[in-house]
Enzyme design. Structure first.
Site, PDB file in Angstrom:
ATOM      1  N   TRP A  22       0.508  28.686 -32.848  1.00 17.26           N
ATOM      2  CA  TRP A  22       1.368  28.891 -34.017  1.00 17.26           C
ATOM      3  C   TRP A  22       2.223  27.668 -34.300  1.00 17.26           C
ATOM      4  O   TRP A  22       2.407  27.283 -35.455  1.00 17.26           O
ATOM      5  CB  TRP A  22       2.209  30.159 -33.876  1.00 17.26           C
ATOM      6  N   ASP A  73      10.557  30.232 -35.445  1.00 15.09           N
ATOM      7  CA  ASP A  73       9.546  31.243 -35.776  1.00 15.09           C
ATOM      8  C   ASP A  73       9.656  32.342 -34.731  1.00 15.09           C
ATOM      9  O   ASP A  73       9.257  32.166 -33.595  1.00 15.09           O
ATOM     10  CB  ASP A  73       8.158  30.587 -35.755  1.00 15.09           C
ATOM     11  N   LYS A  94       4.275  42.250 -36.416  1.00 13.65           N
ATOM     12  CA  LYS A  94       4.228  42.254 -34.956  1.00 13.65           C
ATOM     13  C   LYS A  94       5.225  43.279 -34.412  1.00 13.65           C
ATOM     14  O   LYS A  94       4.854  44.231 -33.751  1.00 13.65           O
ATOM     15  CB  LYS A  94       4.561  40.875 -34.393  1.00 13.65           C
TER      16      LYS A  94
HETATM   17  C1  PLP Z   1       1.298  36.154 -36.442  1.00 11.06           C
HETATM   18  C2  PLP Z   1       2.139  34.934 -36.343  1.00 11.06           C
HETATM   19  C3  PLP Z   1       2.250  34.031 -37.412  1.00 11.06           C
HETATM   20  C4  PLP Z   1       1.498  34.200 -38.707  1.00 11.06           C
HETATM   21  O1  PLP Z   1       1.951  35.315 -39.359  1.00 11.06           O
HETATM   22  P1  PLP Z   1       1.343  35.769 -40.775  1.00 11.06           P
HETATM   23  O2  PLP Z   1       2.258  36.864 -41.142  1.00 11.06           O
HETATM   24  O3  PLP Z   1      -0.063  36.199 -40.511  1.00 11.06           O
HETATM   25  O4  PLP Z   1       1.413  34.620 -41.691  1.00 11.06           O
HETATM   26  C5  PLP Z   1       3.075  32.936 -37.254  1.00 11.06           C
HETATM   27  N1  PLP Z   1       3.763  32.739 -36.119  1.00 11.06           N
HETATM   28  C6  PLP Z   1       3.676  33.576 -35.064  1.00 11.06           C
HETATM   29  C7  PLP Z   1       4.467  33.298 -33.827  1.00 11.06           C
HETATM   30  C8  PLP Z   1       2.864  34.701 -35.155  1.00 11.06           C
HETATM   31  O5  PLP Z   1       2.778  35.561 -34.123  1.00 11.06           O
END
Ligand code: PLP
Length: 360
Positions: free
Chosen positions: A102, A172, A196
């Site tokens: 990521w 993030d 998530k």
């Molecule tokens: C799933 C995830 C993303 C991407 O998320 P989307 O909603 O699919 O754009 C980015 N960063 C992390 C840490 C993730 O787990």
């Protein structure tokens, strides 16, 4: 029908009580005679739902008054672009910590807008650890410092609070937001896709310090400018109304569980059950450095990878799904977010014990 234990990394399991309440309210929300999905986003009913969701999120995370909480779309992936677009503020570069899949995607996008300084990287050990603060080579002229609090695929999590001096810290938090208390005041901006650890896909949470808003690059589409969403209370266009409603139910559920400190205790207990077993096992292995193991996503491998399929088949027969590791890593991964009950982890560990006794 019995519900399965869903170990998916995302979209992921939701609290059963939230789903039951949503089912009860599906056709008629609070006597309004309509489903939340059918409501005008500017009507009194939905405005109440959205305001409560925001208030509960602010309360749960202790968001200070000089921060905005935005309910956006486009996933965390769009934030990979919106962060540089909005936060460069005339500066030429940004610092990024590269911890895995990521972080790499965030870096790739940022490179379209600025010079990226990789301040620290875990590439040397196959992204199996979180680089220590002393290893971060920060540039005091950087526009911001970006890191990934929890690498969902690699299963690496920061269990300490990074510092970035006077440079805004951007995080993030897609896969560990709301899993434990955080001090929001340490951050310039936090973002997270909802699917998530919050609610349904389609909603993205952004928490941003007010002074960082309003300096987007020239020609930025209005939809990609945080200021547009701040000025319009996240209702510049039609927001993902149903996803906001479900997220609001999850926030209320989190408050009923005792808030984020209680969630952290619960999450630590679940993760310890699994990691303690992995550490004592001669058949299942954890690839992640001990101090940096994620409480949310637990990758593990079998000593005999030729048994992967059999392991997954047996898991499914016992009501456990989505344990297959990410295609880039292989092996297994158990995602055990807030909504995964202790009983789910216990069932998994008992099955792993049984599998090891048979094949180890
Ligand atoms: C799933 C995830 C993303 C991407 O998320 P989307 O909603 O699919 O754009 C980015 N960063 C992390 C840490 C993730 O787990």
């Amino acid at each position: 029908m019995a519900r399965v234990f869903n170990f998916s990394a995302g979209p992921a399991a939701l609290p059963e009580s939230v789903l039951r309440q949503a089912a009860e309210e599906m056709l008629d929300w609070h006597g309004s005679g309509q489903s939340v999905m059918e409501m005008s986003h500017r009507g009194k009913e939905f405005m109440t739902i959205a305001a409560e969701a925001e208030a509960d999120l602010r309360e749960l995370m202790g968001i200070p008054a000089n921060y905005k909480a935005l309910f956006l779309q486009g996933g965390a992936t769009l934030q990979f672009a919106m962060v540089p677009i909005n936060l460069l503020r005339g500066k030429a570069s940004a610092d990024y910590v590269n911890t895995g899949e990521w972080a790499k995607k965030a870096i790739k996008e940022a490179k379209q807008y600025c010079q990226v300084n990789v301040a620290a990287s875990a590439e040397d050990r196959n992204y199996s650890y979180a680089p220590a603060q002393e290893a971060w080579k920060l540039d005091k002229d950087a526009a911001y410092v970006h890191y990934t609090a929890n690498e969902t695929i690699g299963g690496v999590e920061f269990h300490w609070q990074p510092h970035s001096g006077d440079v805004p810290l951007v995080c993030d938090m897609s896969s560990n937001i709301l899993s434990r208390p955080v001090d929001v005041s340490k951050f310039g901006l936090i973002y997270a896709g909802a699917q998530k650890n919050i609610g349904p896909a389609g909603l993205t949470i952004v928490i941003v310090r007010e002074d960082l808003v309003g300096q987007a690059l020239p020609q930025t589409p209005l939809m990609l400018d945080y200021k547009t969403h701040v000025d319009n209370d996240s209702m510049y266009n039609t927001p993902p109304t149903y996803a906001i409603y479900i997220a609001g139910l999850v926030f209320r559920w989190l408050k009923q569980q005792g808030g984020l400190a209680a969630m952290e205790k619960h999450n630590r207990e679940k993760a310890a059950l699994l990691y303690d077993f992995l550490d004592g096992s001669g058949f299942f292995l954890s690839p992640v450095a001990k101090p940096d193991r994620s409480l949310m996503n637990v990758p593990f491998t079998l000593k005999k990878p030729e048994l992967d399929e059999e392991f997954l088949k047996g898991a499914k027969a016992r009501g456990m799904i989505q344990l297959k590791g990410h295609r880039s890593v292989g092996g297994m991964r158990a995602s055990i977010y807030n909504a995964m009950p202790l009983e789910g982890v216990r069932t998994l560990v008992n099955y792993m014990k049984e599998f090891e006794a048979k094949h180890g």
